[in-house]
Design an enzyme around this catalytic site. Sequence first.
Site, short mmCIF file in Angstrom:
data_model
loop_
_atom_site.label_atom_id
_atom_site.label_comp_id
_atom_site.label_asym_id
_atom_site.label_seq_id
_atom_site.Cartn_x
_atom_site.Cartn_y
_atom_site.Cartn_z
N GLU A 43 0.83 -1.20 0.00
CA GLU A 43 0.00 0.00 0.00
C GLU A 43 0.87 1.26 0.00
O GLU A 43 0.46 2.30 -0.50
CB GLU A 43 -0.94 0.01 1.21
CG GLU A 43 -2.07 1.02 1.09
CD GLU A 43 -3.19 0.78 2.09
OE1 GLU A 43 -4.14 0.04 1.74
OE2 GLU A 43 -3.12 1.31 3.22
N HIS B 152 4.59 -27.59 2.96
CA HIS B 152 3.65 -28.62 2.49
C HIS B 152 2.66 -28.05 1.49
O HIS B 152 1.65 -28.69 1.19
CB HIS B 152 2.90 -29.21 3.70
CG HIS B 152 3.79 -29.92 4.67
ND1 HIS B 152 4.17 -31.24 4.51
CD2 HIS B 152 4.42 -29.49 5.79
CE1 HIS B 152 4.97 -31.60 5.50
NE2 HIS B 152 5.14 -30.56 6.30
N LYS C 159 -13.84 1.51 -3.55
CA LYS C 159 -14.84 1.80 -2.53
C LYS C 159 -16.01 2.57 -3.13
O LYS C 159 -17.19 2.30 -2.83
CB LYS C 159 -14.22 2.60 -1.39
CG LYS C 159 -13.18 1.86 -0.56
CD LYS C 159 -12.65 2.76 0.53
CE LYS C 159 -11.58 2.09 1.36
NZ LYS C 159 -11.04 2.98 2.41
#
Length: 557
Positions: A366, A397, A520
């Site tokens: 950011e 894994h 947004k």
Amino acid sequence: MNSPLSSATPRVYTPVSELHVHAEHLQAQSLSDLLGSGSTAAQQRANALAFTFGSLHIDFSKQRLTTKTLMLLKDWVESCGLAAKRQALFAGAKVNTSERRAALHVAARWPSSETPPEGMESAAAFCQHQRKRMAEMVERVHSGKWYGATGQAITDIVHIGVGGSDLGPKLVSEALADRPSSAKVNVHYVSTMDGAQLLPLMECLNPATTLLVLASKSFTTADTQFNVRTALAWLSHALEVDEATVCRHQLIGVSSKPDKMAEFGVPEAQQLVFKEWIGGRFSLWSPIGISVAMQLGVACFDALLAGAHAMDKHFLHTPIEENLPALVALVGAWNSQFLNIPTHAVLPYDGRLKSLPAYLQQLEMESNGKSVGLDGRSVTHATCPILWGDVGPNGQHAFYQLLHQGVHTVSADFVAVAQRAGVGCEKVNRSLKAQEQLTLAHCLAQSQLFALGDDAIPQALRGLMAQGYRGNQPNSVVLLKTLDAWSIGALLALYEHKVFVQSVLWNLNPFDQPGVELGKRLATSLYQTLADEPVEYQNVEDPSTAQLLHKVNEWRK
């Protein structure tokens, strides 16, 4: 007389061009060459590329670089004016140029016993005042004198935030609360806007003894607003009181907007304030960290600040060649810009640090995930890499197969803890000690295998093990002596200053985030459409989104 065309034009060398030439030369050398088993030169190089600060130790010897590389990188950062820009940061200059404000998160951890740098005085004093108010609230809860709407003492905190108002406190809570006996009060973190984290808490917590902490810099973020509205509705219904009464007794607000907190119904005595010059992703050290203090105590929170402050002073006063944040930044920029490595893995070998990759994703991507410089021009080179990761033993894994034998080049930080305090009886401690030793062994082995590839296979296992380990994956090992509040404070401050140094190298503003806002705004219009409300403005129409809206509405009916 010679023609100007016939005379050789002298080549102008800059730090960046020299680094590109140097990178080309180093391409012929692998990490196996640089680590040259048993050679004196390799040992000297390893010693020169290992650095210790307090309880932190960083080994850069498995990076694809030499001491000459660091010298060239030092010349580069000095030519970018780091010294003056670092001084301006600590003096409260308006280094956040797009928003015309300072970036004084370091003031939030400046102790009252030390004189702050000139220009930071009022900021440090304000932060110390808020820290005192926060400590009083914490003490009131710990002493059993904070009562809910029905007169019962608080036992649980629900911290509602998102992004910087969630990731930092949550990381520290997880890292330091590994022993339940050390917790003063239970803390639960809620961030997802869909309510999935909140619903289970509503089923298991006692509403009469639950205190909400609404942490939001702007106090308008949709994620937090919707979560707190649902939480207030739950408390109001369960306690049979109105929401205003719940707010008076069971809500703390933390924001840079006291007027919005008051408008929401947070009593002034339950408001904690931090200023606009502390960015959300740098706000752990401000009252945003109240839930850490609630859970672990003010002394623990103060130790966290002390570790960060020690790193601040180290960054401010230490020469570049020994300055850990600057070195981490330079190595990262070298990998991204000159070795063309597009992704960086953060691999903690301690389950308590499971949220470190997510925290650093926000902090770095950011801040420096940008392609427009301070001068308004497009950046023509790589900047921040894509950060990702997981707890190392789990990653072994999952995705390590690709890292070892796939075609992608990745850089990495391995983060490990050298020692851990005993937590139980002698038999349990012996078993835990074996687990810790195994975890450290895996960390060191994976770091070696990343670097050396097939050359890491011992002679005795040659022919018995599948080969094709590509190696040459540059990585640093970050070793903490113990995982305590001071160490994690210093570690996170190191990464914060890394971000600042890289922004200087890349001529970026690391303190704004304009790329976050448009999504947004688009979501607001689509929410109004889904909620069958008047639409403030119509989004751009495209057939893909239209058909998805149609399917959502069809299934929701």
